[in-house]
Design a protein around this motif. Sequence first.
Motif, short mmCIF file in Angstrom:
data_model
loop_
_atom_site.label_atom_id
_atom_site.label_comp_id
_atom_site.label_asym_id
_atom_site.label_seq_id
_atom_site.Cartn_x
_atom_site.Cartn_y
_atom_site.Cartn_z
N TYR A 29 63.31 -13.84 -51.02
CA TYR A 29 62.09 -13.41 -51.68
C TYR A 29 61.91 -14.14 -53.02
O TYR A 29 60.80 -14.54 -53.37
CB TYR A 29 62.08 -11.90 -51.91
CG TYR A 29 61.54 -11.13 -50.73
CD1 TYR A 29 60.17 -11.04 -50.49
CD2 TYR A 29 62.40 -10.49 -49.84
CE1 TYR A 29 59.68 -10.33 -49.41
CE2 TYR A 29 61.92 -9.78 -48.76
CZ TYR A 29 60.55 -9.70 -48.55
OH TYR A 29 60.07 -9.01 -47.47
N ALA A 30 62.98 -14.32 -53.75
CA ALA A 30 62.91 -15.02 -55.03
C ALA A 30 62.51 -16.49 -54.82
O ALA A 30 61.68 -17.02 -55.57
CB ALA A 30 64.24 -14.94 -55.76
N ALA A 31 63.07 -17.12 -53.81
CA ALA A 31 62.73 -18.52 -53.53
C ALA A 31 61.26 -18.64 -53.11
O ALA A 31 60.55 -19.55 -53.56
CB ALA A 31 63.64 -19.08 -52.43
N ALA A 32 60.79 -17.72 -52.29
CA ALA A 32 59.39 -17.74 -51.86
C ALA A 32 58.46 -17.53 -53.06
O ALA A 32 57.44 -18.22 -53.19
CB ALA A 32 59.14 -16.68 -50.81
N ALA A 33 58.81 -16.61 -53.93
CA ALA A 33 57.99 -16.35 -55.12
C ALA A 33 57.97 -17.59 -56.02
O ALA A 33 56.92 -17.95 -56.57
CB ALA A 33 58.52 -15.14 -55.88
N LEU A 34 59.10 -18.25 -56.18
CA LEU A 34 59.17 -19.45 -57.00
C LEU A 34 58.29 -20.56 -56.43
O LEU A 34 57.56 -21.23 -57.17
CB LEU A 34 60.62 -19.93 -57.11
CG LEU A 34 60.84 -21.20 -57.94
CD1 LEU A 34 60.45 -20.96 -59.39
CD2 LEU A 34 62.29 -21.64 -57.82
N VAL A 46 54.66 -19.74 -57.17
CA VAL A 46 54.34 -19.98 -58.59
C VAL A 46 54.20 -21.48 -58.86
O VAL A 46 53.28 -21.91 -59.56
CB VAL A 46 55.40 -19.34 -59.51
CG1 VAL A 46 55.27 -19.82 -60.93
CG2 VAL A 46 55.31 -17.82 -59.44
N ILE A 47 55.08 -22.29 -58.29
CA ILE A 47 55.01 -23.74 -58.46
C ILE A 47 53.72 -24.28 -57.86
O ILE A 47 53.04 -25.12 -58.47
CB ILE A 47 56.25 -24.43 -57.85
CG1 ILE A 47 57.47 -24.13 -58.72
CG2 ILE A 47 56.04 -25.94 -57.72
CD1 ILE A 47 58.78 -24.56 -58.10
N LEU A 48 53.35 -23.82 -56.68
CA LEU A 48 52.11 -24.29 -56.04
C LEU A 48 50.88 -23.90 -56.86
O LEU A 48 49.95 -24.69 -57.00
CB LEU A 48 52.00 -23.74 -54.62
CG LEU A 48 52.95 -24.37 -53.60
CD1 LEU A 48 52.86 -23.63 -52.27
CD2 LEU A 48 52.62 -25.84 -53.41
N ILE A 49 50.86 -22.69 -57.39
CA ILE A 49 49.74 -22.26 -58.22
C ILE A 49 49.64 -23.14 -59.46
O ILE A 49 48.55 -23.59 -59.83
CB ILE A 49 49.87 -20.77 -58.60
CG1 ILE A 49 49.63 -19.91 -57.36
CG2 ILE A 49 48.91 -20.39 -59.72
CD1 ILE A 49 49.95 -18.44 -57.55
N GLY A 50 50.76 -23.42 -60.09
CA GLY A 50 50.77 -24.30 -61.26
C GLY A 50 50.30 -25.70 -60.93
O GLY A 50 49.53 -26.30 -61.68
N TRP A 51 50.73 -26.21 -59.79
CA TRP A 51 50.34 -27.54 -59.35
C TRP A 51 48.83 -27.61 -59.13
O TRP A 51 48.17 -28.56 -59.57
CB TRP A 51 51.10 -27.90 -58.09
CG TRP A 51 50.85 -29.27 -57.54
CD1 TRP A 51 50.25 -30.33 -58.17
CD2 TRP A 51 51.20 -29.73 -56.25
NE1 TRP A 51 50.21 -31.41 -57.33
CE2 TRP A 51 50.78 -31.07 -56.15
CE3 TRP A 51 51.82 -29.14 -55.16
CZ2 TRP A 51 50.98 -31.83 -54.99
CZ3 TRP A 51 52.02 -29.90 -54.02
CH2 TRP A 51 51.61 -31.22 -53.94
N VAL A 52 48.27 -26.60 -58.48
CA VAL A 52 46.83 -26.58 -58.24
C VAL A 52 46.06 -26.50 -59.55
O VAL A 52 45.05 -27.18 -59.73
CB VAL A 52 46.46 -25.41 -57.30
CG1 VAL A 52 44.97 -25.18 -57.27
CG2 VAL A 52 46.99 -25.67 -55.89
N MET A 53 46.55 -25.70 -60.49
CA MET A 53 45.87 -25.59 -61.79
C MET A 53 45.89 -26.91 -62.54
O MET A 53 44.87 -27.33 -63.11
CB MET A 53 46.52 -24.48 -62.62
CG MET A 53 46.26 -23.09 -62.10
SD MET A 53 47.18 -21.81 -62.94
CE MET A 53 46.57 -21.98 -64.61
#
Length: 61
Positions: free
Chosen positions: A16-21, A24-31
Amino acid sequence: MIMSLGPYASFIVASYAAAALVIVILIGWVMLDYRSQTQRLRELEERGITRRSGRSATERR
């Protein structure tokens, strides 16, 4: 409410922690990409190149 995950608790929590990470990385990348693309559009518009849609890069829908 405490859940018992059994002997695989560490694996489940780590998954779950890896999936959440990753999310978060994908959201940051898109932003960051959105900001980059908006800046590129602004630069093109400043040079006189317009979008076919007729909207400016700073306009919101």
